[in-house]
Design a protein around this motif. Structure first.
Motif, short mmCIF file in Angstrom:
data_model
loop_
_atom_site.label_atom_id
_atom_site.label_comp_id
_atom_site.label_asym_id
_atom_site.label_seq_id
_atom_site.Cartn_x
_atom_site.Cartn_y
_atom_site.Cartn_z
N SER A 101 17.19 33.75 6.42
CA SER A 101 16.65 33.31 7.72
C SER A 101 15.40 32.45 7.61
O SER A 101 14.67 32.32 8.59
N THR A 113 21.61 31.64 14.60
CA THR A 113 23.06 31.86 14.59
C THR A 113 23.46 32.80 13.46
O THR A 113 24.61 33.22 13.38
N HIS A 114 22.51 33.11 12.58
CA HIS A 114 22.77 33.97 11.41
C HIS A 114 23.90 33.40 10.56
O HIS A 114 24.69 34.14 9.99
N ASP A 115 23.94 32.10 10.49
CA ASP A 115 24.90 31.43 9.62
C ASP A 115 24.13 30.39 8.79
O ASP A 115 23.04 29.97 9.18
N LEU A 116 24.69 30.03 7.66
CA LEU A 116 24.06 29.04 6.79
C LEU A 116 24.69 27.70 7.10
O LEU A 116 25.75 27.37 6.58
N LEU A 117 24.07 26.96 8.01
CA LEU A 117 24.70 25.77 8.57
C LEU A 117 24.38 24.53 7.72
O LEU A 117 23.31 24.44 7.12
N PRO A 118 25.33 23.59 7.68
CA PRO A 118 25.19 22.45 6.76
C PRO A 118 24.20 21.40 7.26
O PRO A 118 23.99 21.23 8.46
N TRP A 178 20.20 25.23 7.62
CA TRP A 178 19.46 25.62 8.82
C TRP A 178 20.26 26.75 9.46
O TRP A 178 21.49 26.86 9.25
N SER A 229 27.78 27.63 0.54
CA SER A 229 29.16 27.17 0.75
C SER A 229 29.19 26.42 2.07
O SER A 229 28.60 26.86 3.06
N THR A 230 29.88 25.29 2.09
CA THR A 230 29.97 24.54 3.35
C THR A 230 31.42 24.22 3.68
O THR A 230 32.28 24.17 2.80
#
Lengths: 284, 288
Positions: free
Chosen positions: B67, B110-115, B102, B147-148
């Motif tokens: 985060s 969003t608790h996601d690993l965004l590209p 982000w 990972s994207t």
């Protein structure tokens, strides 16, 4: 817009609007907030096409993860509420709740903080109270689990304070302690989930007092009778002993009974040692 | 080659997961080191923190965050960073890592690993924020390749090149998730071996290994299985460039018994030693 895409800030605003939309990726792309930045027809200018997946499907991977993650987090915090509602209704609750109260914390553990008050006004009126009570119980248990470990007021120190302060005695609730009044059937729902038994759905009558405390970092639950429950709830809300006793019962319990209760509660870890107890909270 | 930060090789460790708490406490030292998900220990004074503190007395701990939101255009969350710093001190974390991504904007997570688009604008933005983060934490931070599942048209450079330039600009180290390299390479048609060959080896402080799920059209980074053979091969290729490197096995779904995860960590040791034996033997033959 640049020829090859969007500036970073605009791209992030757009992508978030698309992937958190409760209607899914297609609805997200068509939403006003997304369309104002990028018409859906121009998606290919931002997201590259490659292989078997279209740009929409690629965005859809992120959009599908969002509800899965939020449902999983809240099911983990509210397993009894999830059992009570069933998979489909719980999913619907989470979708509405997260749309109203999106996560703003670095941790998903805070996502469900406002679920008890939300669920109290959610869905058919019949059963709202039971659902809210189950949620309150689970929130309280989680809060006790995560609470700071502080020095507790032990029985001798409590007895000394009682002798010195008398009915003016104020006690400070330990962080890892909670007491709440709920419908009896809410406790039955919690028990049923723990025992993997059928979940009762009727609300039941009256209220019971339930305390959560912690021993060796394990959260334990204790039921209290109405008088002692009201007394303890008033004490941990900040009322001095005399006023708490007046709130708990029309006829005061004998002093030795009260002393016994206080000793028992201090053994549970209800009271913190340090600090000055604040006055009654607004909720009390 | 040793990393340029002079950080030690901690060995072959496992991610600390709740279901293994009791096992770890009963068998301290079962893993060479453990990696804790930072956020799971920031907002609790209960059992998780207690377990981590007990473990930290006997086993090296590294902190891995999800985060930090270092790629976002939102202001950095200073409260979060102060909490990370305090936790790192409390458990004597050997280092702190997070992701090149982000996680949200406009105050949301969003608790996601965004590209991120990999271009000059993003590079300057992330490097500047990383410098602030490292100043606040008073230590280098090491970033992981996520990972994207989508590539942005505004990207102008490959991920390994971007990470290398980011490391140069910000002074950060790198956590190479070899499974993520494989997953992203499959999803976007990259050359995974070229990725491994392009990453600046002296910046690599730690490696992640994990399993993934093949959905036919794409791979999903699920951490739900054993490490795939292709990922082991990439790991060996990386180790031949970095030398012995701190390596961690992650397992987050369908989590098996701790012994299964530890066995995967032992396999990592064997793969690394074999790769280094090949490399050194090859060098010796060349020298002769």
């Amino acid at each position: 817009m640049t020829s090859a895409g969007l500036p970073l800030a605009t791209f992030q605003e757009w992508m978030q609007a698309v992937i958190v939309h409760p209607g899914g990726v297609d609805a997200g792309l068509r939403s006003l907030s997304a369309r104002q930045i990028l018409p859906a027809s121009r998606l290919g200018a931002v997201v590259r096409a490659h292989g078997a997946l279209s740009p929409v499907e690629r965005l859809g991977i992120y959009a599908s993860m969002y509800p899965l993650r939020t449902v999983e987090a809240l099911r983990s915090d509210y397993p009894a509420l999830a059992s009570l509602l069933g998979e489909e209704r719980f999913g619907a609750l989470v979708q509405e709740y997260v749309a109203a109260h999106p996560s703003t914390s670095f941790t998903l553990a805070r996502l469900g903080d406002r679920l008890p008050s939300f669920v109290a006004a959610w869905g058919p009126k019949r059963g709202q109270g039971l659902r809210a009570d189950v949620a309150r119980l689970e929130r309280a248990a989680a809060a006790v689990f995560d609470a700071a470990d502080v020095a507790l007021l032990d029985a001798p120190a409590l007895a000394a304070a009682l002798a010195s302060e008398g009915e003016s005695l104020r006690l400070l609730a330990a962080p890892a302690f909670a007491i709440l009044a709920v419908r009896p059937s809410a406790v039955a729902v919690l028990d049923a989930v723990l025992d993997d038994a059928p979940v009762p759905t009727s609300a039941g009558r009256g209220l019971v007092y339930v305390a959560f405390h912690r021993r060796d970092f394990t959260v334990l639950r204790r039921a209290l009778d109405p008088v002692s429950g009201r007394l303890l709830a008033a004490l941990v809300s900040g009322f001095p002993l005399g006023e708490a006793l007046a709130r708990a019962a029309r006829r005061r319990p004998p002093a030795r009974v009260v002393s016994g209760w206080l000793a028992e509660w201090s053994a549970l870890g209800a009271f913190a040692r340090a600090g000055v107890a604040p006055g009654p909270s607004a909720a009390s | 080659m040793r990393n340029r930060f002079g950080l030690p090789m901690l060995g072959y460790g496992v991610g600390l997961r709740t279901v293994h708490f009791a096992d770890h406490l009963e068998r301290p030292g079962a893993a060479d080191f453990v990696e804790a998900i930072t956020e799971n220990f920031l907002d609790t004074g209960g059992r998780p923190l207690h377990v981590l503190e007990r473990l930290a007395e006997r086993t090296p701990v590294v902190l891995h965050g999800v985060s930090m939101n270092v790629g976002s255009v939102d202001p950095l969350d200073l409260g979060y960073l102060r909490a990370v710093k305090a936790l790192a001190r409390r458990v004597d974390a050997r280092w702190v890592t997070d992701h090149l991504c982000w996680t949200g904007v406009a105050g949301r997570n969003t608790h996601d690993l965004l590209p991120l688009p990999r271009n000059e604008e993003t590079l300057a933005h992330v490097a500047a924020r990383l410098r602030v983060v490292q100043d606040l934490l008073e230590r280098p931070v090491h970033l992981e390749n996520p990972s994207t599942y989508l590539e942005l048209a505004s990207s102008t450079m490959g991920e390994a090149v971007f990470l290398g330039r980011l490391a140069d600009l910000s002074g950060c180290g790198l956590l190479v998730d070899v499974n993520n390299v494989f997953v992203s390479a499959f999803n976007h048609g990259w050359d995974a071996e070229a990725w491994i060959d392009a990453i600046p080896a002296d910046r690599v402080v730690q490696v992640h290994l994990a399993g993934h799920t093949d959905l036919g059209t794409h791979l999903l980074d699920t951490h739900s299985d054993h490490v795939r053979d292709e990922v082991w091969a990439l790991y060996a290729r990386l180790v031949r460039r970095t030398g012995p490197v701190t390596t961690l096995v992650e397992w987050d779904e369908e989590i098996p018994a701790l012994d299964v995860v530890l066995a995967e960590a032992r396999k990592a040791r064997a793969v690394a030693e074999a790769a280094l034996g090949d490399r050194d033997g090859h060098s010796e033959r060349e020298a002769a």
